[in-house]
Design a protein around this motif. Structure first.
Motif, mmCIF file in Angstrom:
data_model
loop_
_atom_site.group_PDB
_atom_site.id
_atom_site.type_symbol
_atom_site.label_atom_id
_atom_site.label_comp_id
_atom_site.label_asym_id
_atom_site.label_seq_id
_atom_site.Cartn_x
_atom_site.Cartn_y
_atom_site.Cartn_z
ATOM 1 N N PHE A 107 -11.453 -10.779 -4.189
ATOM 2 C CA PHE A 107 -10.482 -10.396 -4.278
ATOM 3 C C PHE A 107 -9.624 -10.786 -3.065
ATOM 4 C CE2 PHE A 107 -12.888 -7.861 -7.638
ATOM 5 C CZ PHE A 107 -12.492 -8.930 -8.412
ATOM 6 N N VAL B 233 -6.111 -7.223 7.122
ATOM 7 C CA VAL B 233 -4.761 -7.331 8.054
ATOM 8 C C VAL B 233 -3.699 -5.521 8.106
ATOM 9 C CG1 VAL B 233 -2.687 -8.140 6.080
ATOM 10 C CG2 VAL B 233 -2.164 -8.691 8.580
ATOM 11 N N LEU C 144 -6.755 0.418 -5.610
ATOM 12 C CA LEU C 144 -8.211 -0.357 -5.498
ATOM 13 C C LEU C 144 -9.448 0.580 -5.613
ATOM 14 C CD1 LEU C 144 -8.040 -2.137 -2.214
ATOM 15 C CD2 LEU C 144 -8.067 -3.425 -4.564
ATOM 16 N N TYR D 166 0.559 -1.313 -0.135
ATOM 17 C CA TYR D 166 -0.005 0.194 0.039
ATOM 18 C C TYR D 166 1.034 1.290 0.494
ATOM 19 C CZ TYR D 166 -4.612 -2.020 0.425
ATOM 20 O OH TYR D 166 -5.288 -2.841 0.297
ATOM 21 N N GLY E 54 -9.451 -4.161 2.264
ATOM 22 C CA GLY E 54 -8.701 -3.331 1.396
ATOM 23 C C GLY E 54 -8.833 -1.939 2.442
ATOM 24 N N SER F 166 -6.724 -7.038 11.628
ATOM 25 C CA SER F 166 -6.718 -8.452 11.545
ATOM 26 C C SER F 166 -5.857 -9.081 10.957
ATOM 27 C CB SER F 166 -8.223 -8.917 12.919
ATOM 28 O OG SER F 166 -7.535 -10.366 13.377
ATOM 29 N N ASP F 167 -5.037 -9.972 11.184
ATOM 30 C CA ASP F 167 -5.024 -11.298 10.196
ATOM 31 C C ASP F 167 -6.215 -12.280 10.571
ATOM 32 O OD1 ASP F 167 -4.250 -13.834 8.645
ATOM 33 O OD2 ASP F 167 -1.618 -12.867 9.090
ATOM 34 N N VAL F 168 -7.077 -12.084 9.127
ATOM 35 C CA VAL F 168 -8.257 -13.168 8.994
ATOM 36 C C VAL F 168 -7.705 -14.714 10.000
ATOM 37 C CG1 VAL F 168 -9.216 -12.507 7.291
ATOM 38 C CG2 VAL F 168 -7.545 -14.194 6.450
ATOM 39 N N ALA G 176 -11.210 -9.156 4.697
ATOM 40 C CA ALA G 176 -9.659 -8.602 3.804
ATOM 41 C C ALA G 176 -10.752 -7.421 3.342
ATOM 42 C CB ALA G 176 -9.199 -10.023 2.326
HETATM 43 C C1 LIG Z 1 -6.807 -7.308 -3.634
HETATM 44 S S1 LIG Z 1 -7.065 -6.465 -1.924
HETATM 45 C C2 LIG Z 1 -8.483 -6.564 -1.949
HETATM 46 C C3 LIG Z 1 -9.514 -5.886 -1.053
HETATM 47 C C4 LIG Z 1 -10.590 -5.031 -0.952
HETATM 48 N N1 LIG Z 1 -11.130 -6.594 -1.146
HETATM 49 C C5 LIG Z 1 -11.078 -5.562 -2.244
HETATM 50 O O1 LIG Z 1 -11.624 -5.624 -3.512
HETATM 51 O O2 LIG Z 1 -10.860 -4.258 -2.905
HETATM 52 C C6 LIG Z 1 -6.494 -7.895 -1.114
HETATM 53 C C7 LIG Z 1 -6.564 -7.482 0.488
HETATM 54 O O3 LIG Z 1 -6.453 -8.552 1.573
HETATM 55 C C8 LIG Z 1 -5.555 -7.857 3.039
HETATM 56 N N2 LIG Z 1 -4.743 -8.820 3.676
HETATM 57 C C9 LIG Z 1 -4.352 -10.237 2.980
HETATM 58 N N3 LIG Z 1 -3.702 -11.085 3.346
HETATM 59 C C10 LIG Z 1 -4.363 -10.961 4.954
HETATM 60 C C11 LIG Z 1 -4.501 -11.754 5.868
HETATM 61 N N4 LIG Z 1 -3.381 -12.491 6.346
HETATM 62 N N5 LIG Z 1 -5.639 -10.979 6.919
HETATM 63 C C12 LIG Z 1 -6.319 -9.922 6.707
HETATM 64 N N6 LIG Z 1 -6.625 -9.200 5.407
HETATM 65 C C13 LIG Z 1 -5.334 -9.937 4.290
HETATM 66 C C14 LIG Z 1 -4.761 -6.857 2.422
HETATM 67 O O4 LIG Z 1 -4.221 -6.052 3.025
HETATM 68 C C15 LIG Z 1 -5.650 -6.478 1.605
HETATM 69 O O5 LIG Z 1 -6.083 -5.159 1.695
#
Ligand SMILES: C[S@@+](CC[C@H](N)C(=O)[O-])C[C@H]1O[C@@H](n2cnc3c(N)ncnc32)[C@H](O)[C@@H]1O
Length: 204
Positions: free
Chosen positions: A110, A66, A20, A12, A46, A91-93, A44
């Motif tokens: 995504f 995350v 995004l 980011y 974003g 949080s990490d999912v 997630a």
């Molecule tokens: C490609 S972006 C998509 C964001 C949003 N869902 C969208 O469609 O605009 C992927 C997102 O997943 C998050 N991410 C990646 N690994 C993750 C994890 N282990 N736990 C939570 N979020 C995570 C990233 O920080 C990022 O914001």
């Protein structure tokens, strides 16, 4: 998934081409009038496009990501749009406690989370709807998507993982994104309901 926070914060902060969209995923926008109201979860999130849209529609939204940097941007975008009602959760999912039977709508866009799908589906309230959209592996060249197939779904991966839901929609196709770029995408809309006699949305 311990590196994800650092990796995504860096992406980011430094990747100028990583941008995004502001609009929610099309399936969410198209279906919103037929979804159950109440609580929503955006996994997630974003920069929060789905979360913002759901909150503006009146949902009480939990939005998990995350990345601190993503959530900063998401919170600023919501404030700029005058949208309230989102709880931003860093949080990490993998560590997030998906509370069973809680959410009327869950969105995942995504983000490859097939391993977490059992927890995600269990977090749906009775009648709750999951809307999930993700990149597909494709033999055609496409403009948008992860460089490695590792992060993309194979044909029917998502459908197979959601067959215990009532599948209201499943599609695989190449489409144009808002900027006119091609992407190979799978979309699933599934409801947490079972039984031989249910009500279904009207097809157009
Ligand atoms: C490609 S972006 C998509 C964001 C949003 N869902 C969208 O469609 O605009 C992927 C997102 O997943 C998050 N991410 C990646 N690994 C993750 C994890 N282990 N736990 C939570 N979020 C995570 C990233 O920080 C990022 O914001």
């Amino acid at each position: 998934m311990t590196d994800d926070r650092e990796r995504w914060n860096e992406k980011y902060s430094t990747d100028e081409e990583f941008d995004l969209p502001d609009d929610p995923i099309p399936a969410l926008e198209r279906r919103v009038d037929e979804l159950p109201t109440g609580r929503a979860l955006d996994v997630a999130t974003g920069t929060g496009r789905n979360a913002r849209f759901l909150a503006a529609e009146g949902y009480a939204v939990d939005a998990v990501d995350v990345s601190d940097e993503a959530l900063d941007r998401a919170a600023r975008a919501a404030e700029a749009a005058g949208v309230e009602g989102v709880t931003w959760i860093r949080s990490d999912v993998a560590d997030f406690e998906f509370e069973a039977g809680t959410y009327d709508v869950i969105t995942v866009s995504f983000f490859a989370a097939l391993d977490l799908l059992p927890d995600i589906k269990e977090a749906l309230a009775p009648g709750g709807v999951l809307i999930y959209e993700h990149h597909l592996r494709s033999s055609d060249d496409v403009d948008v998507g992860p460089s490695s197939d590792r992060y993309k779904f194979r044909s029917n991966d998502l459908l197979r993982a959601a067959l215990d839901l009532t599948v209201l929609e499943y599609r695989e196709r190449i489409r144009l994104d808002a900027a006119g770029r091609t992407q190979a995408v799978a979309t699933l809309v599934g409801r947490n309901s079972a039984g031989g006699r249910q009500s279904y949305p009207r097809a157009e």
